[in-house]
Enzyme design. Structure first.
Site, PDB file in Angstrom:
ATOM      1  N   ASP A 139       0.835  -1.348   0.018  1.00 37.31           N
ATOM      2  CA  ASP A 139      -0.005   0.136  -0.215  1.00 37.31           C
ATOM      3  C   ASP A 139       1.002   1.262  -0.068  1.00 37.31           C
ATOM      4  O   ASP A 139       1.793   1.421   0.605  1.00 37.31           O
ATOM      5  CB  ASP A 139      -0.954  -0.105   1.210  1.00 37.31           C
ATOM      6  N   HIS A 178     -10.274  -5.519  -3.512  1.00 38.81           N
ATOM      7  CA  HIS A 178      -8.819  -5.819  -3.130  1.00 38.81           C
ATOM      8  C   HIS A 178      -9.098  -5.959  -1.532  1.00 38.81           C
ATOM      9  O   HIS A 178      -9.916  -5.637  -0.950  1.00 38.81           O
ATOM     10  CB  HIS A 178      -7.804  -4.416  -3.260  1.00 38.81           C
ATOM     11  N   GLU A 191     -12.436   3.006  -1.313  1.00 42.34           N
ATOM     12  CA  GLU A 191     -11.981   4.364  -2.231  1.00 42.34           C
ATOM     13  C   GLU A 191     -11.813   3.754  -3.689  1.00 42.34           C
ATOM     14  O   GLU A 191     -11.832   4.691  -4.603  1.00 42.34           O
ATOM     15  CB  GLU A 191     -10.800   4.882  -1.613  1.00 42.34           C
ATOM     16  N   VAL A 192     -11.133   2.749  -3.895  1.00 43.41           N
ATOM     17  CA  VAL A 192     -10.684   2.372  -5.152  1.00 43.41           C
ATOM     18  C   VAL A 192     -11.644   1.214  -5.626  1.00 43.41           C
ATOM     19  O   VAL A 192     -11.817   0.196  -4.881  1.00 43.41           O
ATOM     20  CB  VAL A 192      -9.345   1.767  -5.165  1.00 43.41           C
ATOM     21  N   HIS A 231      -6.958  -5.921   1.893  1.00 39.60           N
ATOM     22  CA  HIS A 231      -5.965  -5.296   2.637  1.00 39.60           C
ATOM     23  C   HIS A 231      -5.350  -6.646   3.603  1.00 39.60           C
ATOM     24  O   HIS A 231      -6.048  -6.878   4.404  1.00 39.60           O
ATOM     25  CB  HIS A 231      -6.194  -4.044   3.559  1.00 39.60           C
TER      26      HIS A 231
HETATM   27  P1  5GP Z   1     -10.017   1.155  -0.120  1.00 40.65           P
HETATM   28  O1  5GP Z   1     -10.237   2.379   0.907  1.00 40.65           O
HETATM   29  O2  5GP Z   1     -10.412   1.365  -1.384  1.00 40.65           O
HETATM   30  O3  5GP Z   1     -10.118  -0.101   0.718  1.00 40.65           O
HETATM   31  O4  5GP Z   1      -8.213   1.226   0.091  1.00 40.65           O
HETATM   32  C1  5GP Z   1      -7.474   1.872  -1.042  1.00 40.65           C
HETATM   33  C2  5GP Z   1      -6.027   1.595  -0.895  1.00 40.65           C
HETATM   34  O5  5GP Z   1      -5.495   1.738  -1.841  1.00 40.65           O
HETATM   35  C3  5GP Z   1      -5.834   2.609   0.201  1.00 40.65           C
HETATM   36  O6  5GP Z   1      -4.978   2.050   1.447  1.00 40.65           O
HETATM   37  C4  5GP Z   1      -4.457   3.480  -0.585  1.00 40.65           C
HETATM   38  O7  5GP Z   1      -3.483   3.908   0.197  1.00 40.65           O
HETATM   39  C5  5GP Z   1      -4.184   2.580  -1.430  1.00 40.65           C
HETATM   40  N1  5GP Z   1      -3.951   3.249  -2.705  1.00 40.65           N
HETATM   41  C6  5GP Z   1      -4.216   4.288  -3.389  1.00 40.65           C
HETATM   42  N2  5GP Z   1      -3.763   4.485  -4.652  1.00 40.65           N
HETATM   43  C7  5GP Z   1      -2.596   3.743  -4.464  1.00 40.65           C
HETATM   44  C8  5GP Z   1      -1.771   3.784  -5.560  1.00 40.65           C
HETATM   45  O8  5GP Z   1      -1.513   4.204  -6.259  1.00 40.65           O
HETATM   46  N3  5GP Z   1      -0.593   2.801  -5.232  1.00 40.65           N
HETATM   47  C9  5GP Z   1      -0.782   1.789  -4.140  1.00 40.65           C
HETATM   48  N4  5GP Z   1       0.329   1.109  -3.968  1.00 40.65           N
HETATM   49  N5  5GP Z   1      -1.497   1.984  -3.076  1.00 40.65           N
HETATM   50  C10 5GP Z   1      -2.638   2.995  -3.502  1.00 40.65           C
END
Ligand code: 5GP
Length: 120
Positions: A34, A105, A100-101, A107
């Site tokens: 991350d 995925h 967010e993405v 974690h």
């Molecule tokens: P979510 O909130 O969608 O579960 O988590 C998205 C995660 O993706 C976040 O922990 C954020 O730090 C990580 N993230 C967002 N953009 C990037 C990126 O460009 N590269 C990497 N390695 N992690 C990312």
């Protein structure tokens, strides 16, 4: 079901358009650190298929993709040396889950005590 956005950041990482700090890749998944780690070990595991979320993946992925993904998550945690001490898996899902993405995925968080589960 939310439509898949092919321009999301993880899709671009999968296509090699944006670099990542890769820790594992196989037929089913790509895993990378991350960019904003919340624990000493913070790895993101993403399926290679186009799935928006856990909701989408669990409903629409093949058994082979689901098995490959689940096996890979365990393998990555063991390879990181955190399996015996313990770790946490988080799959934020859609808006209320804080996702967010919009590419599914998980974690993997570990490398020490991860703290309280969730607080309100
Ligand atoms: P979510 O909130 O969608 O579960 O988590 C998205 C995660 O993706 C976040 O922990 C954020 O730090 C990580 N993230 C967002 N953009 C990037 C990126 O460009 N590269 C990497 N390695 N992690 C990312």
């Amino acid at each position: 079901m939310i439509a898949y956005d092919r321009d999301n950041i993880f899709a671009r990482i999968l296509r090699g358009e944006i670099p990542c700090d890769k820790v594992h890749e196989d037929d089913f998944v790509l895993a990378f650190n991350d960019i904003n780690p919340r624990c000493p070990v913070h790895v993101l595991v993403i399926p290679k298929g186009e799935y928006v979320s856990h909701d989408d993946f669990s409903a629409n992925a093949s058994d082979a993709e689901i098995a490959g993904f689940t096996r890979a998550v365990g393998r990555i945690a063991r390879a990181a040396g955190i399996a015996e001490g313990g770790y946490r898996l988080i799959a934020n899902t859609n808006a209320n889950g804080g996702q967010e993405v919009p590419h599914y995925h998980v974690h993997i968080l570990g490398g020490g005590p991860v703290g309280p589960m969730v607080c309100r």
